[in-house]
Design an enzyme around this catalytic site. Sequence first.
Site, PDB file in Angstrom:
ATOM      1  N   ARG A  39       0.844  -1.200   0.000  1.00 24.42           N
ATOM      2  CA  ARG A  39       0.000   0.000   0.000  1.00 24.42           C
ATOM      3  C   ARG A  39       0.887   1.261   0.000  1.00 24.42           C
ATOM      4  NH1 ARG A  39      -5.316  -0.076   2.999  1.00 24.42           N
ATOM      5  NH2 ARG A  39      -4.458  -1.839   4.152  1.00 24.42           N
ATOM      6  N   LEU A  73       1.263   0.112  -4.676  1.00 21.93           N
ATOM      7  CA  LEU A  73       0.072   0.081  -5.542  1.00 21.93           C
ATOM      8  C   LEU A  73      -1.163   0.123  -4.659  1.00 21.93           C
ATOM      9  CD1 LEU A  73      -0.261  -0.358  -8.628  1.00 21.93           C
ATOM     10  CD2 LEU A  73      -0.505  -2.798  -8.166  1.00 21.93           C
ATOM     11  N   PHE A  98      -4.142 -12.065   3.111  1.00 18.01           N
ATOM     12  CA  PHE A  98      -5.037 -11.081   3.741  1.00 18.01           C
ATOM     13  C   PHE A  98      -6.104 -11.793   4.550  1.00 18.01           C
ATOM     14  CE2 PHE A  98      -3.691  -8.538  -0.071  1.00 18.01           C
ATOM     15  CZ  PHE A  98      -2.861  -7.690   0.650  1.00 18.01           C
ATOM     16  N   ASP A 173       3.085 -19.240  11.561  1.00 16.51           N
ATOM     17  CA  ASP A 173       3.424 -18.309  10.481  1.00 16.51           C
ATOM     18  C   ASP A 173       4.399 -18.910   9.474  1.00 16.51           C
ATOM     19  OD1 ASP A 173       1.782 -16.264  11.258  1.00 16.51           O
ATOM     20  OD2 ASP A 173       3.281 -15.247  12.453  1.00 16.51           O
ATOM     21  N   GLY A 256       9.147 -40.710  21.147  1.00 22.68           N
ATOM     22  CA  GLY A 256       9.202 -42.103  21.557  1.00 22.68           C
ATOM     23  C   GLY A 256      10.438 -42.400  22.389  1.00 22.68           C
ATOM     24  N   GLN A 282      17.400 -48.586  22.537  1.00 24.38           N
ATOM     25  CA  GLN A 282      18.299 -49.746  22.435  1.00 24.38           C
ATOM     26  C   GLN A 282      19.759 -49.381  22.698  1.00 24.38           C
ATOM     27  OE1 GLN A 282      16.484 -52.301  22.476  1.00 24.38           O
ATOM     28  NE2 GLN A 282      14.719 -51.026  21.946  1.00 24.38           N
TER      29      GLN A 282
HETATM   30  N1  CAO Z   1      -4.055  -1.298  -1.563  1.00 25.50           N
HETATM   31  C1  CAO Z   1      -5.273  -1.111  -1.039  1.00 25.50           C
HETATM   32  N2  CAO Z   1      -5.788  -1.870  -0.054  1.00 25.50           N
HETATM   33  C2  CAO Z   1      -5.005  -2.846   0.423  1.00 25.50           C
HETATM   34  C3  CAO Z   1      -3.719  -3.087  -0.074  1.00 25.50           C
HETATM   35  C4  CAO Z   1      -3.241  -2.270  -1.117  1.00 25.50           C
HETATM   36  N3  CAO Z   1      -2.031  -2.420  -1.644  1.00 25.50           N
HETATM   37  N4  CAO Z   1      -3.188  -4.131   0.595  1.00 25.50           N
HETATM   38  C5  CAO Z   1      -4.097  -4.505   1.487  1.00 25.50           C
HETATM   39  N5  CAO Z   1      -5.201  -3.745   1.376  1.00 25.50           N
HETATM   40  C6  CAO Z   1      -6.429  -3.826   2.159  1.00 25.50           C
HETATM   41  C7  CAO Z   1      -7.184  -5.112   1.925  1.00 25.50           C
HETATM   42  O1  CAO Z   1      -7.929  -5.045   0.777  1.00 25.50           O
HETATM   43  C8  CAO Z   1      -8.004  -5.220   3.178  1.00 25.50           C
HETATM   44  O2  CAO Z   1      -9.098  -4.323   3.083  1.00 25.50           O
HETATM   45  P1  CAO Z   1     -10.640  -4.692   3.514  1.00 25.50           P
HETATM   46  O3  CAO Z   1     -10.547  -5.558   4.728  1.00 25.50           O
HETATM   47  O4  CAO Z   1     -11.230  -3.337   3.769  1.00 25.50           O
HETATM   48  O5  CAO Z   1     -11.302  -5.380   2.399  1.00 25.50           O
HETATM   49  C9  CAO Z   1      -7.017  -4.647   4.190  1.00 25.50           C
HETATM   50  O6  CAO Z   1      -6.087  -3.859   3.519  1.00 25.50           O
HETATM   51  C10 CAO Z   1      -6.173  -5.751   4.832  1.00 25.50           C
HETATM   52  O7  CAO Z   1      -6.930  -6.411   5.661  1.00 25.50           O
HETATM   53  P2  CAO Z   1      -6.401  -7.613   6.527  1.00 25.50           P
HETATM   54  O8  CAO Z   1      -7.629  -8.238   7.102  1.00 25.50           O
HETATM   55  O9  CAO Z   1      -5.537  -8.547   5.771  1.00 25.50           O
HETATM   56  O10 CAO Z   1      -5.452  -6.888   7.582  1.00 25.50           O
HETATM   57  P3  CAO Z   1      -5.523  -6.855   9.171  1.00 25.50           P
HETATM   58  O11 CAO Z   1      -4.355  -6.062   9.583  1.00 25.50           O
HETATM   59  O12 CAO Z   1      -6.840  -6.407   9.671  1.00 25.50           O
HETATM   60  O13 CAO Z   1      -5.341  -8.381   9.610  1.00 25.50           O
HETATM   61  C11 CAO Z   1      -4.243 -10.506   9.673  1.00 25.50           C
HETATM   62  C12 CAO Z   1      -4.089  -8.974   9.620  1.00 25.50           C
HETATM   63  C13 CAO Z   1      -2.856 -11.110   9.576  1.00 25.50           C
HETATM   64  C14 CAO Z   1      -4.900 -10.907  10.999  1.00 25.50           C
HETATM   65  C15 CAO Z   1      -5.110 -10.967   8.485  1.00 25.50           C
HETATM   66  O14 CAO Z   1      -4.536 -10.484   7.299  1.00 25.50           O
HETATM   67  C16 CAO Z   1      -5.285 -12.466   8.372  1.00 25.50           C
HETATM   68  O15 CAO Z   1      -6.013 -13.092   9.140  1.00 25.50           O
HETATM   69  N6  CAO Z   1      -4.584 -13.056   7.383  1.00 25.50           N
HETATM   70  C17 CAO Z   1      -4.720 -14.471   7.086  1.00 25.50           C
HETATM   71  C18 CAO Z   1      -3.982 -15.303   8.074  1.00 25.50           C
HETATM   72  C19 CAO Z   1      -2.527 -14.901   8.162  1.00 25.50           C
HETATM   73  O16 CAO Z   1      -1.795 -14.908   7.204  1.00 25.50           O
HETATM   74  N7  CAO Z   1      -2.116 -14.630   9.380  1.00 25.50           N
HETATM   75  C20 CAO Z   1      -0.698 -14.556   9.666  1.00 25.50           C
HETATM   76  C21 CAO Z   1      -0.132 -13.262   9.610  1.00 25.50           C
HETATM   77  S1  CAO Z   1       1.524 -13.414  10.144  1.00 25.50           S
HETATM   78  O17 CAO Z   1       1.380 -13.388  11.783  1.00 25.50           O
END
Ligand code: CAO
Length: 423
Positions: A39, A73, A98, A173, A256, A282
Amino acid sequence: MSNKPLQGIKIIDFTHVQAGPACTQLLAWFGADVIKVERPGSGDVTRSQLRDIPDADALYFTMLNSNKRSLTLDTKQPEGKAVLEKMIKEYDVMVENFGPGALDRMGFTWERIQELNPKMILASVKGFSDGHEYEDLKVYENVAQCAGGAASTTGWWKGEQAGPMISAAALGDTNTGMHLAIGILTAYIGRQHTGKGQKVAVAMQDAVLNLCRVKMRDQLRMDTVGYLEEYPQYPHEMEAFADKVVPRGGNAGGGGQPGWILKCKGWETDPNAYIYFTIQGQAWAPICDALNKPEWKTDPLYMTPKARQPHIMDIFATIEDFIKDKTKFEAVNIFRKHDIPCAPVFSMKELLNDKSLRASGSIVEVPHKVRGSYWTVGSPIKFSDLKPVVTASPLLGEHTDEVLAELGYSKEQVAAMHSSKAI
Ligand code: CAO
């Protein structure tokens, strides 16, 4: 053979935090062209989390995003969406982690991605699998450890510290990212046969559970046998098995072979003056030789794993007494001569400065434009014809203009996108 076998594979790295970035970093080390899409203005949240140097990308980011290029982007703006569409048409793989539904909300459903490029491999990490009753949940590392069975089987079963425990290792992760990397390469090889891409998904819960396979084995044994003979509770605390649920086993072996963490010289002041010692079923004789206890070899109370188990903690106490005047390194140097599986408990400081790890490329120093340099964990996978060279993580948007030029955008078009803040 190219010294970068994945050269030519083009990856849209739409990942953040750890699970996704760990996957794409691994593929970048091996030669894939990984474009981190971030972003504009802020980028991956880990760039600014727990900064150790003001205004420099935090180590969390630098250690998970080496060997990549960064493109900013805004994929919620029409111009940004158009760039991502062009990339989807021209690239091989898109990786994302995401929250559930975020990619769909952005307009990039799997159906739409297939329309744009039927060869595209879409690789996703989510907390839970598609259709799971918890599929809507956002998930972080420790949440996954609880959901996948690691927390309920780690830790102490009694005393003040009793209760589920989180491991410091990134089972949720990075482990999920490694599973995803295998999935991506499998889909890529599959595509060479079918000409078609496919969706690859790894749920963090599943990746944790895959590493807890042995604990699932123990649950199945609980269902049939009713107790676990290699656990420290057996046979003195049979009540630990009464509910027929796998109990936590402290520092016991798990696989084990009985094992335990033993104190060495200096443990009173050094929190890591310990070794891990394993008693291979063993291979009892070498242990008796190492401890100067030849009489144990023929003593019916010690001769077999079954005979030893009821007093296994006393045996560990005897070994601890034997090493109480030896450092962890001296203790291991004695036991290694007898082929006993053991190792010092290494601190992070010791690992960072370890000569062997530095020589093998498992710990590397990487030059960085803003930080000067940073230390990181290099590739744990070693090849005979490939020595991955770890290069710096990109600055935010460092390669935006370069990548857009490669996609065919003119200088004027790029300038216009800068003005509208689409990039
Ligand atoms: N341009 C515009 N928007 C963008 C973007 C970009 N380049 N990149 C991301 N976004 C937006 C997404 O579209 C999303 O928007 P909406 O929710 O409004 O549709 C938002 O940014 C990102 O949301 P998110 O839910 O991914 O981010 P979060 O910080 O709220 O949650 C996390 C983070 C990790 C809990 C969540 O992404 C998740 O559960 N991911 C899947 C499991 C995962 O990978 N977890 C491990 C992370 S490592 O510990």
